[in-house]
Design an enzyme around this catalytic site. Structure first.
Site, PDB file in Angstrom:
ATOM      1  N   ASP A 291       4.612   2.168  -4.088  1.00  0.00           N
ATOM      2  CA  ASP A 291       3.471   2.621  -4.824  1.00  0.00           C
ATOM      3  C   ASP A 291       3.543   1.622  -6.139  1.00  0.00           C
ATOM      4  O   ASP A 291       4.976   1.310  -6.505  1.00  0.00           O
ATOM      5  CB  ASP A 291       3.883   3.999  -5.282  1.00  0.00           C
ATOM      6  CG  ASP A 291       2.659   4.571  -6.120  1.00  0.00           C
ATOM      7  OD1 ASP A 291       1.973   5.423  -5.756  1.00  0.00           O
ATOM      8  OD2 ASP A 291       2.806   4.427  -7.324  1.00  0.00           O
TER       9      ASP A 291
ATOM     10  N   ASN B 263      -3.273   5.630 -11.832  1.00  0.00           N
ATOM     11  CA  ASN B 263      -3.617   4.587 -10.591  1.00  0.00           C
ATOM     12  C   ASN B 263      -4.312   3.394 -10.906  1.00  0.00           C
ATOM     13  O   ASN B 263      -3.609   2.269 -10.481  1.00  0.00           O
ATOM     14  CB  ASN B 263      -4.260   5.604  -9.877  1.00  0.00           C
ATOM     15  CG  ASN B 263      -3.305   6.529  -8.902  1.00  0.00           C
ATOM     16  OD1 ASN B 263      -1.871   6.360  -9.238  1.00  0.00           O
ATOM     17  ND2 ASN B 263      -3.800   7.227  -8.158  1.00  0.00           N
TER      18      ASN B 263
ATOM     19  N   HIS C 236     -19.256   9.439   0.470  1.00  0.00           N
ATOM     20  CA  HIS C 236     -20.406   8.299   0.667  1.00  0.00           C
ATOM     21  C   HIS C 236     -21.415   8.616   1.521  1.00  0.00           C
ATOM     22  O   HIS C 236     -21.227   9.253   2.572  1.00  0.00           O
ATOM     23  CB  HIS C 236     -19.519   6.832   0.926  1.00  0.00           C
ATOM     24  CG  HIS C 236     -18.771   6.247  -0.118  1.00  0.00           C
ATOM     25  ND1 HIS C 236     -17.468   6.257   0.082  1.00  0.00           N
ATOM     26  CD2 HIS C 236     -19.168   6.448  -1.498  1.00  0.00           C
ATOM     27  CE1 HIS C 236     -16.950   5.612  -1.177  1.00  0.00           C
ATOM     28  NE2 HIS C 236     -18.018   5.912  -2.120  1.00  0.00           N
TER      29      HIS C 236
ATOM     30  N   ALA D 213      -6.457   1.703  -5.384  1.00  0.00           N
ATOM     31  CA  ALA D 213      -6.966   2.260  -6.810  1.00  0.00           C
ATOM     32  C   ALA D 213      -7.482   3.485  -5.993  1.00  0.00           C
ATOM     33  O   ALA D 213      -7.475   3.609  -4.843  1.00  0.00           O
ATOM     34  CB  ALA D 213      -8.190   1.449  -7.366  1.00  0.00           C
TER      35      ALA D 213
ATOM     36  N   TYR E 216     -13.683   7.236 -13.591  1.00  0.00           N
ATOM     37  CA  TYR E 216     -13.355   5.953 -12.825  1.00  0.00           C
ATOM     38  C   TYR E 216     -13.870   4.830 -13.333  1.00  0.00           C
ATOM     39  O   TYR E 216     -13.201   3.626 -13.256  1.00  0.00           O
ATOM     40  CB  TYR E 216     -14.343   6.521 -11.627  1.00  0.00           C
ATOM     41  CG  TYR E 216     -14.258   5.293 -10.422  1.00  0.00           C
ATOM     42  CD1 TYR E 216     -13.046   4.749  -9.763  1.00  0.00           C
ATOM     43  CD2 TYR E 216     -15.379   4.767 -10.181  1.00  0.00           C
ATOM     44  CE1 TYR E 216     -13.226   3.760  -9.079  1.00  0.00           C
ATOM     45  CE2 TYR E 216     -15.631   3.665  -9.410  1.00  0.00           C
ATOM     46  CZ  TYR E 216     -14.405   3.151  -8.878  1.00  0.00           C
ATOM     47  OH  TYR E 216     -14.269   1.879  -7.726  1.00  0.00           O
TER      48      TYR E 216
ATOM     49  N   ARG F 222     -29.957   2.481  -4.100  1.00  0.00           N
ATOM     50  CA  ARG F 222     -28.614   1.733  -4.273  1.00  0.00           C
ATOM     51  C   ARG F 222     -28.739   0.400  -3.457  1.00  0.00           C
ATOM     52  O   ARG F 222     -29.620   0.046  -2.522  1.00  0.00           O
ATOM     53  CB  ARG F 222     -27.518   2.610  -3.677  1.00  0.00           C
ATOM     54  CG  ARG F 222     -27.353   3.781  -4.499  1.00  0.00           C
ATOM     55  CD  ARG F 222     -26.605   3.787  -5.908  1.00  0.00           C
ATOM     56  NE  ARG F 222     -26.284   4.569  -6.482  1.00  0.00           N
ATOM     57  CZ  ARG F 222     -27.256   5.265  -7.270  1.00  0.00           C
ATOM     58  NH1 ARG F 222     -28.818   4.671  -7.571  1.00  0.00           N
ATOM     59  NH2 ARG F 222     -26.891   6.621  -8.033  1.00  0.00           N
TER      60      ARG F 222
ATOM     61  N   ASP G  76       0.932  -1.212  -0.213  1.00  0.00           N
ATOM     62  CA  ASP G  76       0.012  -0.011  -0.058  1.00  0.00           C
ATOM     63  C   ASP G  76       0.987   1.242   0.040  1.00  0.00           C
ATOM     64  O   ASP G  76       1.874   1.240   0.773  1.00  0.00           O
ATOM     65  CB  ASP G  76      -0.782  -0.108   1.441  1.00  0.00           C
ATOM     66  CG  ASP G  76      -2.190   0.842   1.121  1.00  0.00           C
ATOM     67  OD1 ASP G  76      -3.362   0.320   1.066  1.00  0.00           O
ATOM     68  OD2 ASP G  76      -1.649   1.995   0.933  1.00  0.00           O
ATOM     69  N   ASN G  77       0.474   2.343  -0.797  1.00  0.00           N
ATOM     70  CA  ASN G  77       1.321   3.514  -0.688  1.00  0.00           C
ATOM     71  C   ASN G  77       1.048   4.431   0.453  1.00  0.00           C
ATOM     72  O   ASN G  77       1.354   5.569   0.489  1.00  0.00           O
ATOM     73  CB  ASN G  77       1.418   4.282  -2.091  1.00  0.00           C
ATOM     74  CG  ASN G  77      -0.033   4.748  -2.506  1.00  0.00           C
ATOM     75  OD1 ASN G  77      -0.811   4.825  -1.581  1.00  0.00           O
ATOM     76  ND2 ASN G  77      -0.047   5.195  -3.670  1.00  0.00           N
TER      77      ASN G  77
HETATM   78  N1  UDP Z   1     -26.080  10.707  -1.968  1.00  0.00           N
HETATM   79  C1  UDP Z   1     -26.912  11.883  -1.414  1.00  0.00           C
HETATM   80  N2  UDP Z   1     -26.348  12.594  -0.567  1.00  0.00           N
HETATM   81  C2  UDP Z   1     -24.690  12.743  -0.123  1.00  0.00           C
HETATM   82  C3  UDP Z   1     -24.071  11.553  -0.826  1.00  0.00           C
HETATM   83  C4  UDP Z   1     -24.767  10.613  -1.627  1.00  0.00           C
HETATM   84  O1  UDP Z   1     -28.015  11.879  -1.550  1.00  0.00           O
HETATM   85  O2  UDP Z   1     -24.304  13.466   0.496  1.00  0.00           O
HETATM   86  C5  UDP Z   1     -26.761   9.780  -2.743  1.00  0.00           C
HETATM   87  C6  UDP Z   1     -26.102   9.792  -4.034  1.00  0.00           C
HETATM   88  O3  UDP Z   1     -26.665  10.691  -4.977  1.00  0.00           O
HETATM   89  C7  UDP Z   1     -26.422   8.424  -4.568  1.00  0.00           C
HETATM   90  C8  UDP Z   1     -26.521   7.572  -3.171  1.00  0.00           C
HETATM   91  O4  UDP Z   1     -26.758   8.640  -2.218  1.00  0.00           O
HETATM   92  O5  UDP Z   1     -28.045   8.313  -5.169  1.00  0.00           O
HETATM   93  C9  UDP Z   1     -25.281   6.700  -2.801  1.00  0.00           C
HETATM   94  O6  UDP Z   1     -24.372   7.762  -3.276  1.00  0.00           O
HETATM   95  P1  UDP Z   1     -22.732   7.364  -2.541  1.00  0.00           P
HETATM   96  O7  UDP Z   1     -21.911   8.558  -3.133  1.00  0.00           O
HETATM   97  O8  UDP Z   1     -22.844   6.967  -1.240  1.00  0.00           O
HETATM   98  O9  UDP Z   1     -22.247   5.999  -3.550  1.00  0.00           O
HETATM   99  P2  UDP Z   1     -22.627   5.724  -5.066  1.00  0.00           P
HETATM  100  O10 UDP Z   1     -23.829   5.290  -5.443  1.00  0.00           O
HETATM  101  O11 UDP Z   1     -22.258   7.029  -5.840  1.00  0.00           O
HETATM  102  O12 UDP Z   1     -21.308   5.008  -5.694  1.00  0.00           O
END
Ligand code: UDP
Length: 324
Positions: free
Chosen positions: A50, A91, A188, A74, A140, A220, A31-32
């Site tokens: 790295d 990366n 997230h 990553a 990404y 999700r 891990d870097n």
């Molecule tokens: N989301 C949100 N508010 C935040 C962060 C995320 O409403 O502050 C929503 C985002 O639009 C998505 C879901 O939560 O619909 C999950 O987003 P996250 O960034 O956790 O993961 P992703 O689905 O982008 O990989």
């Protein structure tokens, strides 16, 4: 077995290192530490390196002679990948090529790859099967899709065996509270909600309330990091037992809306934190849910924590008692 883990100091990698260690495997983490934490590596040695440093990588791989490699290292932020695509192709794609070339030099031919639901882009069919076409919509997702293509070609040309795991939304923490998610900046949903509950942030913003979903917010498939880590263990066993190269979705097969996650977090924390409704975040599809039947049926994966409240509970425990 001897298992080399790149990115083993990161969120998902560290949970896999823990499970490998618990199973008695000998683990070496590379891990870097650009985003990882050395305290997160609970088993085996950590080599700070790295993957762009091919010479040093060669030396480490030569000395460890692993039976298989798990590759987590990553960059993972979608928005950053749009602003700085070269960082992602360097990366995630070019450095993986370095790693694969060195593995080939030493005849190491079993590989587990951290892929992502982002390779599907905005899928036509939900729940998403592995056969859905790959249409990543940001650098990404593209940087990961490139690697999937390289791996498929290597498998055909050299008999190299790989499993690519396409992660949906990973959340939660070690049930014993030793390791968990610690990103800076955090983007997230679940950790941001919990930082709001803790009072570190003013509010949680709901990105979009006009999606074509029952409550208007995006859906999700949230998977507990322990269950995801276990998917790596079953994939490893599959390859070590002579399994063919393959690709598997990692999710529970059902989803929660942003509003549902917010409500579950209010229930788990007992805190009525402020919520603000704002516009959609660019590039966020309405619904991303895995069809996980391939992982369940072919690899006999048995998830244990398919419960959004439990996921949030372990993440909340971590948020309150973080070690790093
Ligand atoms: N989301 C949100 N508010 C935040 C962060 C995320 O409403 O502050 C929503 C985002 O639009 C998505 C879901 O939560 O619909 C999950 O987003 P996250 O960034 O956790 O993961 P992703 O689905 O982008 O990989």
């Amino acid at each position: 077995m001897k298992i080399l883990v790149t990115g083993g100091a990161g969120y998902i990698g560290s949970h896999v290192v823990k499970q490998l260690g618990e199973k008695g495997h000998e683990v070496l983490t590379i891990d870097n530490l650009s985003t990882g934490h050395k305290e997160a590596v609970l088993y085996g040695k950590l080599e700070i390196l790295d993957l762009s440093d091919k010479e040093k990588l060669r030396e480490v791989i030569k000395n460890f002679s692993s039976d298989a490699v798990m590759h987590f290292a990553a960059s993972i932020e979608v928005a950053e990948s749009v602003e700085n695509p070269l960082k992602y192709y360097r990366n995630n794609t070019a450095n993986t090529l370095n790693l694969l070339e060195v593995l080939q030099e030493f005849g190491i031919d079993k590989f587990i790859f951290s892929s992502t639901a982002a390779v599907y882009g905005e899928p036509e069919n939900v729940p998403i099967k592995e056969t859905e076409s790959l249409n990543p919509i940001n650098p990404y997702g593209k940087s990961k899709a490139f690697v999937e293509n390289i791996l498929r070609n290597m498998s055909n040309a050299y008999g190299f065996k790989y499993v690519s795991l396409r992660y949906f939304n990973v959340a939660g923490a070690d049930p014993e509270g030793r390791i968990g998610e610690s990103h800076n900046p955090e983007t997230h949903l679940i950790p941001l909600i919990l930082k709001t509950a803790k009072g570190e942030r003013e509010n949680i913003k709901i990105f979009g309330t006009d999606y074509p979903t029952p409550d208007g917010t995006a859906i999700r498939d949230y998977i507990h990091v322990e269950d995801l880590a276990n998917a790596h263990i079953v994939a490893l066993e599959y390859l070590l037992n002579g399994g063919e190269s393959d690709v598997f979705n990692c999710g529970y097969g059902h989803g929660y809306s942003v509003r549902e996650v917010v409500e579950a977090a209010k229930k788990v924390t007992g805190i009525d934190f402020p919520v603000e409704e704002t516009d959609r975040r660019p590039g966020d599809p309405a619904i991303l849910v895995a069809d996980n039947s391939k992982l369940v049926n072919n690899l006999n994966w048995k998830p244990k924590y398919d419960d959004i409240e439990y996921i949030i509970k372990t993440a909340w425990n971590w948020e309150l008692n973080k070690k790093f």
